[in-house]
Design a protein around this motif. Structure first.
Motif, PDB file in Angstrom:
ATOM      1  N   ILE A  48       0.843  -1.196   0.000  1.00 41.25           N
ATOM      2  CA  ILE A  48       0.000   0.000   0.000  1.00 41.25           C
ATOM      3  C   ILE A  48       0.879   1.248   0.000  1.00 41.25           C
ATOM      4  O   ILE A  48       0.579   2.232  -0.654  1.00 41.25           O
ATOM      5  CB  ILE A  48      -0.946   0.003   1.216  1.00 41.25           C
ATOM      6  CG1 ILE A  48      -1.832  -1.241   1.203  1.00 41.25           C
ATOM      7  CG2 ILE A  48      -1.777   1.275   1.259  1.00 41.25           C
ATOM      8  CD1 ILE A  48      -2.676  -1.422  -0.035  1.00 41.25           C
ATOM      9  N   GLY A  49       1.984   1.210   0.746  1.00 42.28           N
ATOM     10  CA  GLY A  49       2.883   2.351   0.765  1.00 42.28           C
ATOM     11  C   GLY A  49       4.011   2.157   1.755  1.00 42.28           C
ATOM     12  O   GLY A  49       4.004   1.237   2.569  1.00 42.28           O
TER      13      GLY A  49
ATOM     14  N   ASN B 122      -7.639   3.239   0.236  1.00 40.16           N
ATOM     15  CA  ASN B 122      -7.555   4.649   0.620  1.00 40.16           C
ATOM     16  C   ASN B 122      -6.939   4.843   2.007  1.00 40.16           C
ATOM     17  O   ASN B 122      -7.579   5.378   2.913  1.00 40.16           O
ATOM     18  CB  ASN B 122      -8.921   5.319   0.521  1.00 40.16           C
ATOM     19  CG  ASN B 122      -8.829   6.837   0.627  1.00 40.16           C
ATOM     20  OD1 ASN B 122      -7.785   7.421   0.369  1.00 40.16           O
ATOM     21  ND2 ASN B 122      -9.925   7.459   1.005  1.00 40.16           N
TER      22      ASN B 122
ATOM     23  N   ASN C 216      -4.489   0.244  -3.601  1.00 38.60           N
ATOM     24  CA  ASN C 216      -4.636   1.645  -3.210  1.00 38.60           C
ATOM     25  C   ASN C 216      -6.088   2.100  -3.113  1.00 38.60           C
ATOM     26  O   ASN C 216      -6.367   3.162  -2.558  1.00 38.60           O
ATOM     27  CB  ASN C 216      -3.855   2.549  -4.162  1.00 38.60           C
ATOM     28  CG  ASN C 216      -2.363   2.404  -3.944  1.00 38.60           C
ATOM     29  OD1 ASN C 216      -1.912   2.166  -2.832  1.00 38.60           O
ATOM     30  ND2 ASN C 216      -1.597   2.536  -5.012  1.00 38.60           N
TER      31      ASN C 216
END
Length: 75
Positions: free
Chosen positions: A26-27, A68, A65
């Motif tokens: 996701i990050g 959110n 993604n």
């Protein structure tokens, strides 16, 4: 600086032995991400080490993604 990576795991794929494709990134973040908790509103709140703010995963059942994740949601 310490980096943390947030992953999303598709438990259906992992259960069926498809481990390699079950995990999505996701990050990557510049703080240590801590405990996560599912709230009654269906969102997952993420503690951040040494910080008073929280991150939030707005749509945990959406893939990638689309879930959110917002790193600085509650201050």
């Amino acid at each position: 600086s310490t980096l943390s990576t947030l992953f999303q795991i598709d438990l259906c794929q992992a259960y069926n032995g498809q481990i390699a494709t079950a995990r999505q990134t996701i990050g990557t973040y510049s703080v240590i991400l801590g405990q996560m908790q599912l709230a009654p509103n269906g969102k997952i709140y993420v503690a951040r080490s040494g910080r008073s703010d929280l991150g939030v995963i707005h749509f945990p059942n959406m893939v990638g993604n689309s879930c959110n994740y917002v790193d600085y949601f509650i201050h």
